[in-house]
Motif scaffolding. Structure first.
Motif, PDB file in Angstrom:
ATOM      1  N   HIS A 109      -8.953  50.898 -41.890  1.00 17.39           N
ATOM      2  CA  HIS A 109      -9.500  49.536 -42.495  1.00 17.39           C
ATOM      3  C   HIS A 109      -9.052  48.901 -42.212  1.00 17.39           C
ATOM      4  O   HIS A 109      -7.776  48.760 -42.774  1.00 17.39           O
ATOM      5  N   LYS A 110      -9.846  47.741 -43.259  1.00 14.02           N
ATOM      6  CA  LYS A 110      -9.211  46.579 -43.268  1.00 14.02           C
ATOM      7  C   LYS A 110      -8.276  46.315 -44.857  1.00 14.02           C
ATOM      8  O   LYS A 110      -7.256  46.025 -45.036  1.00 14.02           O
ATOM      9  N   VAL A 111      -9.274  47.512 -45.513  1.00 18.07           N
ATOM     10  CA  VAL A 111      -8.127  47.649 -46.985  1.00 18.07           C
ATOM     11  C   VAL A 111      -8.146  49.251 -47.280  1.00 18.07           C
ATOM     12  O   VAL A 111      -9.403  49.725 -46.903  1.00 18.07           O
ATOM     13  N   THR A 112      -6.677  50.190 -47.361  1.00 16.16           N
ATOM     14  CA  THR A 112      -6.509  51.264 -47.701  1.00 16.16           C
ATOM     15  C   THR A 112      -5.810  51.206 -48.676  1.00 16.16           C
ATOM     16  O   THR A 112      -4.893  50.821 -48.981  1.00 16.16           O
ATOM     17  N   PRO A 113      -6.940  51.709 -49.711  1.00 13.92           N
ATOM     18  CA  PRO A 113      -6.277  51.995 -51.115  1.00 13.92           C
ATOM     19  C   PRO A 113      -5.455  53.270 -51.759  1.00 13.92           C
ATOM     20  O   PRO A 113      -5.894  54.547 -50.452  1.00 13.92           O
ATOM     21  N   VAL A 114      -4.439  53.607 -51.675  1.00 14.44           N
ATOM     22  CA  VAL A 114      -3.500  54.144 -51.732  1.00 14.44           C
ATOM     23  C   VAL A 114      -2.533  54.456 -53.175  1.00 14.44           C
ATOM     24  O   VAL A 114      -2.372  53.355 -53.783  1.00 14.44           O
ATOM     25  N   THR A 115      -1.827  55.377 -53.982  1.00 16.77           N
ATOM     26  CA  THR A 115      -1.268  55.369 -54.994  1.00 16.77           C
ATOM     27  C   THR A 115       0.489  55.117 -54.824  1.00 16.77           C
ATOM     28  O   THR A 115       0.485  55.734 -53.417  1.00 16.77           O
ATOM     29  N   VAL A 116       1.225  54.477 -55.252  1.00 17.46           N
ATOM     30  CA  VAL A 116       2.437  54.357 -55.054  1.00 17.46           C
ATOM     31  C   VAL A 116       3.376  55.714 -54.542  1.00 17.46           C
ATOM     32  O   VAL A 116       3.135  56.781 -54.971  1.00 17.46           O
ATOM     33  N   GLY A 117       4.012  55.197 -53.057  1.00 15.70           N
ATOM     34  CA  GLY A 117       4.230  57.233 -53.459  1.00 15.70           C
ATOM     35  C   GLY A 117       3.888  57.790 -52.175  1.00 15.70           C
ATOM     36  O   GLY A 117       4.180  58.338 -51.349  1.00 15.70           O
ATOM     37  N   SER A 118       2.899  57.278 -51.886  1.00 13.37           N
ATOM     38  CA  SER A 118       2.068  58.382 -51.157  1.00 13.37           C
ATOM     39  C   SER A 118       2.785  57.676 -49.437  1.00 13.37           C
ATOM     40  O   SER A 118       2.959  57.119 -49.554  1.00 13.37           O
ATOM     41  N   THR A 119       2.476  58.485 -48.716  1.00 18.41           N
ATOM     42  CA  THR A 119       2.674  58.926 -47.186  1.00 18.41           C
ATOM     43  C   THR A 119       1.290  57.960 -46.464  1.00 18.41           C
ATOM     44  O   THR A 119      -0.039  58.648 -46.040  1.00 18.41           O
ATOM     45  N   ILE A 120       1.568  56.952 -45.967  1.00 26.42           N
ATOM     46  CA  ILE A 120       0.935  56.284 -44.676  1.00 26.42           C
ATOM     47  C   ILE A 120       0.848  56.583 -42.943  1.00 26.42           C
ATOM     48  O   ILE A 120       2.168  56.964 -42.749  1.00 26.42           O
ATOM     49  N   GLN A 121      -0.074  57.493 -42.296  1.00 25.22           N
ATOM     50  CA  GLN A 121       0.089  57.790 -40.560  1.00 25.22           C
ATOM     51  C   GLN A 121      -0.571  56.891 -39.909  1.00 25.22           C
ATOM     52  O   GLN A 121      -1.533  56.318 -39.890  1.00 25.22           O
ATOM     53  N   PHE A 122       0.225  56.112 -39.285  1.00 28.71           N
ATOM     54  CA  PHE A 122       0.349  55.121 -38.347  1.00 28.71           C
ATOM     55  C   PHE A 122      -0.187  55.795 -37.114  1.00 28.71           C
ATOM     56  O   PHE A 122       0.491  56.335 -36.478  1.00 28.71           O
ATOM     57  N   VAL A 123      -1.378  55.951 -36.420  1.00 35.29           N
ATOM     58  CA  VAL A 123      -2.423  56.334 -35.099  1.00 35.29           C
ATOM     59  C   VAL A 123      -2.246  55.463 -33.994  1.00 35.29           C
ATOM     60  O   VAL A 123      -3.653  54.893 -34.592  1.00 35.29           O
ATOM     61  N   ILE A 182      -4.685  45.203 -45.023  1.00 38.87           N
ATOM     62  CA  ILE A 182      -4.130  45.698 -45.876  1.00 38.87           C
ATOM     63  C   ILE A 182      -4.213  46.922 -46.149  1.00 38.87           C
ATOM     64  O   ILE A 182      -5.386  48.140 -46.334  1.00 38.87           O
ATOM     65  N   ILE A 183      -2.571  47.238 -47.017  1.00 39.29           N
ATOM     66  CA  ILE A 183      -2.636  48.063 -47.790  1.00 39.29           C
ATOM     67  C   ILE A 183      -2.303  48.304 -49.416  1.00 39.29           C
ATOM     68  O   ILE A 183      -1.506  48.241 -49.730  1.00 39.29           O
ATOM     69  N   LEU A 184      -3.367  48.727 -49.761  1.00 39.17           N
ATOM     70  CA  LEU A 184      -3.506  48.578 -50.882  1.00 39.17           C
ATOM     71  C   LEU A 184      -2.945  49.524 -52.645  1.00 39.17           C
ATOM     72  O   LEU A 184      -3.308  50.724 -52.265  1.00 39.17           O
ATOM     73  N   SER A 185      -1.427  49.148 -53.041  1.00 37.26           N
ATOM     74  CA  SER A 185      -0.648  50.467 -53.262  1.00 37.26           C
ATOM     75  C   SER A 185      -0.435  50.082 -54.854  1.00 37.26           C
ATOM     76  O   SER A 185      -1.064  48.874 -55.373  1.00 37.26           O
ATOM     77  N   LEU A 186      -1.396  51.499 -55.755  1.00 39.60           N
ATOM     78  CA  LEU A 186      -2.239  50.825 -57.013  1.00 39.60           C
ATOM     79  C   LEU A 186      -1.270  51.729 -58.116  1.00 39.60           C
ATOM     80  O   LEU A 186      -0.311  53.243 -57.091  1.00 39.60           O
ATOM     81  N   ASP A 187      -0.968  51.502 -59.116  1.00 37.77           N
ATOM     82  CA  ASP A 187      -0.266  52.692 -60.273  1.00 37.77           C
ATOM     83  C   ASP A 187      -1.317  53.873 -61.062  1.00 37.77           C
ATOM     84  O   ASP A 187      -0.972  54.368 -61.559  1.00 37.77           O
ATOM     85  N   THR A 188      -2.215  54.069 -60.060  1.00 40.22           N
ATOM     86  CA  THR A 188      -3.021  54.542 -61.579  1.00 40.22           C
ATOM     87  C   THR A 188      -3.988  55.531 -60.182  1.00 40.22           C
ATOM     88  O   THR A 188      -4.557  55.314 -59.071  1.00 40.22           O
ATOM     89  N   PRO A 189      -4.606  57.084 -60.299  1.00 34.46           N
ATOM     90  CA  PRO A 189      -5.360  57.551 -59.765  1.00 34.46           C
ATOM     91  C   PRO A 189      -6.702  57.297 -59.470  1.00 34.46           C
ATOM     92  O   PRO A 189      -7.033  57.719 -59.151  1.00 34.46           O
ATOM     93  N   TYR A 190      -6.880  56.423 -60.885  1.00 43.52           N
ATOM     94  CA  TYR A 190      -8.607  56.126 -60.989  1.00 43.52           C
ATOM     95  C   TYR A 190      -8.997  54.953 -60.292  1.00 43.52           C
ATOM     96  O   TYR A 190      -9.039  53.754 -60.526  1.00 43.52           O
ATOM     97  N   PHE A 191      -9.351  55.563 -58.621  1.00 44.87           N
ATOM     98  CA  PHE A 191     -10.027  53.996 -57.952  1.00 44.87           C
ATOM     99  C   PHE A 191     -11.259  54.578 -57.396  1.00 44.87           C
ATOM    100  O   PHE A 191     -11.146  55.840 -56.638  1.00 44.87           O
ATOM    101  N   THR A 192     -11.821  53.922 -56.668  1.00 47.61           N
ATOM    102  CA  THR A 192     -12.997  53.707 -55.446  1.00 47.61           C
ATOM    103  C   THR A 192     -13.433  52.874 -54.774  1.00 47.61           C
ATOM    104  O   THR A 192     -13.141  51.862 -54.889  1.00 47.61           O
ATOM    105  N   ARG A 193     -14.006  53.322 -53.513  1.00 47.80           N
ATOM    106  CA  ARG A 193     -14.397  51.710 -53.083  1.00 47.80           C
ATOM    107  C   ARG A 193     -15.330  51.962 -53.476  1.00 47.80           C
ATOM    108  O   ARG A 193     -16.288  52.670 -53.910  1.00 47.80           O
ATOM    109  N   THR A 194     -16.265  50.379 -52.503  1.00 49.44           N
ATOM    110  CA  THR A 194     -18.025  49.940 -53.340  1.00 49.44           C
ATOM    111  C   THR A 194     -18.709  50.084 -52.229  1.00 49.44           C
ATOM    112  O   THR A 194     -18.192  50.952 -51.372  1.00 49.44           O
ATOM    113  N   LYS A 195     -19.923  50.932 -52.527  1.00 51.19           N
ATOM    114  CA  LYS A 195     -21.299  51.914 -51.884  1.00 51.19           C
ATOM    115  C   LYS A 195     -21.280  50.818 -50.809  1.00 51.19           C
ATOM    116  O   LYS A 195     -21.002  49.570 -51.701  1.00 51.19           O
ATOM    117  N   ALA A 196     -22.566  51.221 -50.071  1.00 51.44           N
ATOM    118  CA  ALA A 196     -22.762  49.633 -49.267  1.00 51.44           C
ATOM    119  C   ALA A 196     -24.254  49.005 -49.644  1.00 51.44           C
ATOM    120  O   ALA A 196     -24.029  48.208 -49.739  1.00 51.44           O
TER     121      ALA A 196
END
Length: 242
Positions: A109-123, A182-196
């Motif tokens: 997607h246009k923005v992908t949120p993850v915690t720092v140190g996570s692994t991204i798989q590009f396909v 954008i890959i949004l690299s975060l230092d917290t596990p508390y995050f979410t996408r906004t609903k429609a």
């Protein structure tokens, strides 16, 4: 003898009280819930795609509805996160391996949120070559040009990359200049996408003080400092600006 017994019994009671007070308070298993509504300004006009991008999109690929900048898509790519201020997260959990597709000459997607140190798989899910690279300081990488499995009649192993650095990491394709995300690299596990419908909900927050942040790649970052108590629910609304 009677006074001696009283003295001994009193000492025993004091000892029990002292021992009880010396025990550390048990940690509460209750957590806080934070929710609210995000208001987005009208979308600004976007630049026209490159001609090369249009040519590739016409090569037998279907028109993907993802990333069309509809209001639903804009909300989906708006990320709300709570960053602890009053305590430190030890052993930050990493996100599950996260897949970023390249389909119909766009990143999904246009923005992908993850915690720092996570692994991204590009396909690469297109019938032509793609590339992924970033020039973001502290997170530069380039996976080179990658074919699709269909071209060579074999499955091309997806490239994996471990997220480094914090904050928004801009990614591009050097073949299709209109592709960016954008890959949004975060230092917290508390995050979410906004609903429609523009609402969000964060659960499982331990009691404490946080910076509540709302991120949208096209808008100004919004930050509010909040304090929450265990077992309580809170509402915080945001009106984003260009």
């Amino acid at each position: 003898m009677r006074y001696l017994l009283v003295a001994i019994f009193g000492t025993f009671l004091l000892g029990k009280v002292y021992a009880y007070q010396a025990q550390p308070p048990s940690a509460s298993t209750e957590t806080a819930l934070v929710s609210g509504t995000i208001t987005l300004p009208p979308a600004q006009a976007r630049s026209t795609r490159s001609l090369r991008g249009y040519a590739y999109r016409a090569r037998g690929t279907s028109d993907n509805s993802v990333n069309k900048n509809t209001m639903e898509d804009r909300f989906f790519n708006t990320i709300v996160s709570a960053h602890p201020v009053s305590y430190t997260i030890e052993n930050l959990p990493t996100s599950d391996t996260t897949r970023i597709d390249q389909k119909d000459a766009v990143f999904i997607h246009k923005v992908t949120p993850v915690t720092v140190g996570s692994t991204i798989q590009f396909v690469n899910s297109d019938p032509f070559y793609h590339n992924v690279f970033s020039l973001t300081p502290g997170a530069k990488f380039n996976i080179g040009r990658r074919p699709t499995g269909d071209i060579y009649e074999k499955e091309v192993p997806p490239t994996k990359w471990k997220v480094s650095g914090l904050g928004p990491i801009s990614i591009y394709c050097d073949i299709h200049t209109q592709m960016n995300a954008i890959i949004l690299s975060l230092d917290t596990p508390y995050f979410t996408r906004t609903k429609a419908d523009g609402t969000y909900q964060l659960t499982g927050l331990p009691a404490g003080t946080y910076e509540l942040r709302v991120y949208n790649k096209d808008l100004e970052l919004s930050i509010q400092k909040i304090t929450v108590a265990a077992g309580e629910s809170y509402t915080f609304n945001f009106s984003m600006v260009n």
